[in-house]
Scaffold this motif. Structure first.
Motif, mmCIF file in Angstrom:
data_model
loop_
_atom_site.group_PDB
_atom_site.id
_atom_site.type_symbol
_atom_site.label_atom_id
_atom_site.label_comp_id
_atom_site.label_asym_id
_atom_site.label_seq_id
_atom_site.Cartn_x
_atom_site.Cartn_y
_atom_site.Cartn_z
ATOM 1 N N LEU A 54 0.896 -1.112 -0.076
ATOM 2 C CA LEU A 54 0.018 -0.131 0.086
ATOM 3 C C LEU A 54 0.894 1.145 -0.136
ATOM 4 O O LEU A 54 2.076 1.100 0.607
ATOM 5 C CB LEU A 54 -0.835 -0.025 1.311
ATOM 6 C CG LEU A 54 -1.928 -1.099 1.513
ATOM 7 C CD1 LEU A 54 -2.435 -1.292 2.735
ATOM 8 C CD2 LEU A 54 -2.812 -1.291 0.300
ATOM 9 N N LYS A 55 0.431 2.243 -0.306
ATOM 10 C CA LYS A 55 1.215 3.542 -0.613
ATOM 11 C C LYS A 55 2.012 4.161 0.645
ATOM 12 O O LYS A 55 2.696 4.917 0.718
ATOM 13 C CB LYS A 55 0.629 4.580 -1.529
ATOM 14 C CG LYS A 55 -0.780 5.211 -0.688
ATOM 15 C CD LYS A 55 -1.411 6.079 -1.462
ATOM 16 C CE LYS A 55 -2.666 6.712 -0.948
ATOM 17 N NZ LYS A 55 -3.273 7.747 -1.653
ATOM 18 N N GLU A 56 0.964 3.898 1.812
ATOM 19 C CA GLU A 56 1.415 4.385 2.991
ATOM 20 C C GLU A 56 2.495 3.304 3.677
ATOM 21 O O GLU A 56 3.017 3.682 4.998
ATOM 22 C CB GLU A 56 0.243 4.459 3.945
ATOM 23 C CG GLU A 56 -0.864 5.218 3.523
ATOM 24 C CD GLU A 56 -1.811 4.558 2.717
ATOM 25 O OE1 GLU A 56 -1.782 3.414 2.439
ATOM 26 O OE2 GLU A 56 -2.834 5.386 2.262
ATOM 27 N N ASP A 57 2.735 2.194 3.097
ATOM 28 C CA ASP A 57 3.787 1.399 3.974
ATOM 29 C C ASP A 57 5.193 1.846 3.738
ATOM 30 O O ASP A 57 5.362 2.590 2.812
ATOM 31 C CB ASP A 57 3.794 -0.157 3.103
ATOM 32 C CG ASP A 57 2.186 -0.773 3.149
ATOM 33 O OD1 ASP A 57 1.583 -0.459 4.274
ATOM 34 O OD2 ASP A 57 1.900 -1.742 2.545
ATOM 35 N N ARG A 89 9.575 2.327 -7.194
ATOM 36 C CA ARG A 89 8.605 2.725 -8.322
ATOM 37 C C ARG A 89 7.257 3.185 -7.746
ATOM 38 O O ARG A 89 6.320 3.902 -8.105
ATOM 39 C CB ARG A 89 8.195 1.649 -9.338
ATOM 40 C CG ARG A 89 7.265 1.980 -10.605
ATOM 41 C CD ARG A 89 7.180 0.816 -11.398
ATOM 42 N NE ARG A 89 6.639 -0.184 -10.896
ATOM 43 C CZ ARG A 89 6.353 -1.507 -11.370
ATOM 44 N NH1 ARG A 89 6.762 -1.639 -12.509
ATOM 45 N NH2 ARG A 89 5.757 -2.332 -10.808
ATOM 46 N N PHE A 90 6.832 2.470 -6.458
ATOM 47 C CA PHE A 90 5.468 2.686 -5.640
ATOM 48 C C PHE A 90 5.721 3.933 -4.993
ATOM 49 O O PHE A 90 4.791 4.548 -4.394
ATOM 50 C CB PHE A 90 5.012 1.549 -5.063
ATOM 51 C CG PHE A 90 4.579 0.358 -5.938
ATOM 52 C CD1 PHE A 90 3.361 0.046 -6.206
ATOM 53 C CD2 PHE A 90 5.734 -0.683 -6.148
ATOM 54 C CE1 PHE A 90 3.133 -1.061 -6.919
ATOM 55 C CE2 PHE A 90 5.226 -1.831 -6.876
ATOM 56 C CZ PHE A 90 4.025 -1.979 -7.356
ATOM 57 N N GLY A 91 6.948 4.477 -4.818
ATOM 58 C CA GLY A 91 7.123 5.762 -3.718
ATOM 59 C C GLY A 91 7.098 5.577 -2.389
ATOM 60 O O GLY A 91 7.056 6.396 -1.698
ATOM 61 N N ASN A 92 7.397 4.247 -1.899
ATOM 62 C CA ASN A 92 7.440 4.060 -0.488
ATOM 63 C C ASN A 92 8.616 4.271 -0.170
ATOM 64 O O ASN A 92 9.657 4.307 -0.905
ATOM 65 C CB ASN A 92 7.206 2.561 -0.264
ATOM 66 C CG ASN A 92 5.831 2.199 -0.839
ATOM 67 O OD1 ASN A 92 5.572 1.978 -1.920
ATOM 68 N ND2 ASN A 92 4.752 2.085 0.105
#
Length: 321
Positions: A90-93, A116-119
């Protein structure tokens, strides 16, 4: 040296090598460690920990430790991630990637995908100049000079270092959250530990077998009550108040001292003002009272009302000790 001496020598050498490696880890703690803890503390998602090989096993242990101490975490196997398991992110992880070398093929494939997911990516590696070391936002430096393995190959000191850094993360987070034993109990309701932290006297008290006699009860009645309820004791109750107890030990002592007990009643052989507890206290606390007073039974009284007897054997059966 004979075989036994050689074995003990090698065992001690291994333990000392690992302990020395761990002691030196304090020299490699940097602001990155503090920033990592702060990021995890403020994280709105979960901590996803990934690795390959032995590092994956360490990752699973760290996940278990974090989950049990109030930090929601999940394990992501590095090789499975690229076959669909990336879908758990998830993006907040926040992601922690563990690799001694930081250069294994699986890690080189996975890291760009994770970023790539921005984590936020936290790398735990022994090599700051590795691929993982350079690509991570923060680094937990799990440096060791060598392995305890005689060939300097099998992960020993290095995996222990990873494990210790994971424990350090968990403890720092516990301190920041002011995580108490009561909180710990919430996540450990099962087994001996859960029972020790959660189980109260009222949870195990048998209220259908509450031995009691009146002060005027005959000794025969007392013996029958103790035998029938099988707790080795009976309370002596008058006007709904416990005024004493009689144990099977009291009965034996009386028989040793007298040839007849026809003229005796419960009040003549009872122990006055017996130790008592509330049903709301933890069973572990009740056990402490029993041990401190070298007794095996306690009278349970709530607001002056007799509730029953808790016996040492019942506590032991629950596996509290």
């Amino acid at each position: 040296m004979n075989t036994s001496e050689t074995i003990l020598f090698n065992a001690k050498k291994t333990i000392l090598a690992e302990s020395e490696s761990i002691a030196l880890l304090v020299n490699y703690l940097t602001a990155d460690f503090a920033h990592s803890v702060e990021k995890i503390f403020n994280c709105k998602g979960r901590v996803i920990i990934t690795g390959i090989g032995k590092s994956a096993i360490i990752a699973q242990k760290i996940v278990a430790t974090l989950n049990s101490t109030g930090t929601p975490s999940m394990f992501l196997h590095a090789s499975e991630a690229v076959h669909g398991d990336l879908g758990m992110l998830l993006k907040e992880d926040i992601i922690i990637c563990i690799s001694k070398s930081g250069n294994s093929p699986e890690i080189k494939v996975l890291v760009p995908l994770l970023k790539r997911f921005g984590n936020t990516l936290i790398g735990m590696t022994a090599d700051l100049n590795s691929f993982l070391g350079k690509e991570s936002h923060h680094i937990l430096h799990a440096h060791v000079d060598s392995e305890a393995c005689p060939n300097n190959l099998a992960p020993t000191n290095s995996t222990t270092a990873q494990l210790v850094l994971g424990d350090a993360l968990a403890v720092c987070l516990m301190e920041m959250r002011n995580f108490k034993s009561e909180d710990f109990a919430i996540y450990h309701p099962g087994g001996a530990l859960g029972k020790k932290l959660l189980l109260r006297v009222k949870d195990m008290l048998d209220t259908t077998h509450t031995p009691q006699v009146s002060p005027e009860a005959s000794i025969k009645k007392v013996i029958m009550e103790i035998s029938e309820k099988r707790l080795g004791v009976t309370a002596v109750v008058e006007n709904n108040q416990v005024i004493g107890i009689i144990t099977d030990g009291d009965i034996r002592r009386m028989l040793n001292e007298r040839d007849t007990f026809a003229d005796l009643s419960a009040k003549d052989i009872m122990t006055k003002n017996p130790k008592n507890i509330s049903s709301s206290i933890l069973v572990s606390e009740a056990l402490n009272v029993l041990e401190n007073n070298a007794i095996t039974q306690l009278v349970v009284i709530d607001e002056g009302t007799y509730k029953g007897i808790i016996h040492l054997h019942d506590i032991l059966k629950e596996g509290i000790v």
